[in-house]
Design an enzyme around this catalytic site. Structure first.
Site, PDB file in Angstrom:
ATOM      1  CD  GLU A   9       1.149 -23.540  35.574  1.00 38.23           C
ATOM      2  OE1 GLU A   9       2.296 -23.080  35.330  1.00 38.23           O
ATOM      3  OE2 GLU A   9       0.336 -23.827  34.685  1.00 38.23           O
ATOM      4  CG  HIS A 153       1.165 -20.515  31.811  1.00 35.45           C
ATOM      5  ND1 HIS A 153       1.850 -21.534  31.197  1.00 35.45           N
ATOM      6  CD2 HIS A 153       1.149 -19.493  30.919  1.00 35.45           C
ATOM      7  CE1 HIS A 153       2.239 -21.137  29.990  1.00 35.45           C
ATOM      8  NE2 HIS A 153       1.833 -19.902  29.813  1.00 35.45           N
TER       9      HIS A 153
END
Length: 243
Positions: A9, A153
């Site tokens: 990420e 996410h």
């Protein structure tokens, strides 16, 4: 075979604009099965998030303020992935960010592909399902992988889900002549290999005992005439009172 399912990420979409990695998640597979080993780190990026990036990951600069920098975890990360086959969804994105992080530490670390081979599941999915959406969520729906717990996410969570997607993509479930599972159809990756409702049951031939005798008599005449056996299958004798 040692494989590492990897996801990152970041603070934005492009490392060239100064965005950095804020999370690394890796799950180890041995012989296509999770080994139970994983590598997971949140990272302090020393830069701001781009608009929208925080909403995708749920991460904030406040949460990351006391986390290590990439430089502090680089040796452990490289030791974990060294020599493995990396499984990444949209590999160019993650590798671009990771190679940039390594380059900021100096030339001595090289590139990720100097240490590992890479399989891109996005490329694999596009070849398997051309013209369709092939995001991780779309593949989960199409292949029956449970991702109901994926509200945001996350590096480790997405790596775990991607592992299931990769196994479903490479298990040969859709290469045995039955077609693919309809997109959006619920199920699990391993329990639902294909849509069994599309398979027509084999017709049952039911005859009475007297009909069977007549049938055998006709077959005997055909065998004698053709000089060979003609037989398609054993009929089932009905337990009917009409005999």
């Amino acid at each position: 075979m040692r494989q590492i399912i990897l996801d990152t990420e970041t603070t934005g979409l492009e490392w060239k604009k100064g965005n950095r990695v804020v999370e690394i998640g890796c799950v180890e597979y041995l012989e296509r099965r999770p080994s139970g080993n994983h590598f997971h780190r949140y990272l302090k990026p020393d830069c701001e998030f781009e608009p929208g990036a925080q909403e995708v990951t749920g991460l904030t600069l406040e949460f990351l303020a006391d986390k290590p920098t990439f430089a502090e975890v680089a040796e452990d990360f490289l030791a974990f992935i060294d020599g493995a086959e990396l499984i990444i969804h949209n590999a160019a994105f993650d590798l671009g960010f990771l190679d940039n992080e390594l380059s900021l530490l100096g030339d001595q670390y090289g590139r990720i592909t100097d240490r590992c081979s890479v399989i891109d599941t996005l490329k694999m999915a596009r070849e398997r399902f051309p013209g369709q959406r092939n995001s991780l969520d779309a593949l989960c729906k199409r292949l029956g992988v449970d991702n109901a717990h994926r509200q945001l996410h996350g590096g480790l969570l997405d790596a775990q889900i991607l592992g299931d997607v990769y196994i479903a993509l490479t298990s040969g479930q859709e290469e045995i002549g039955f077609g693919s599972v309809d997109e959006g159809r619920p199920g699990t990756a391993h329990a639902q290999a294909f849509d069994t409702s599309r398979l027509l049951p084999r017709p049952r031939v039911v005859v009475t005992a007297s009909e069977l005798e007549a049938h055998e008599a006709r077959l005997a005449k055909l065998r004698k005439k053709a000089g060979r056996a003609i037989w398609d299958g054993e009929p089932e004798v009905a337990e009917a009172a009409s005999a």
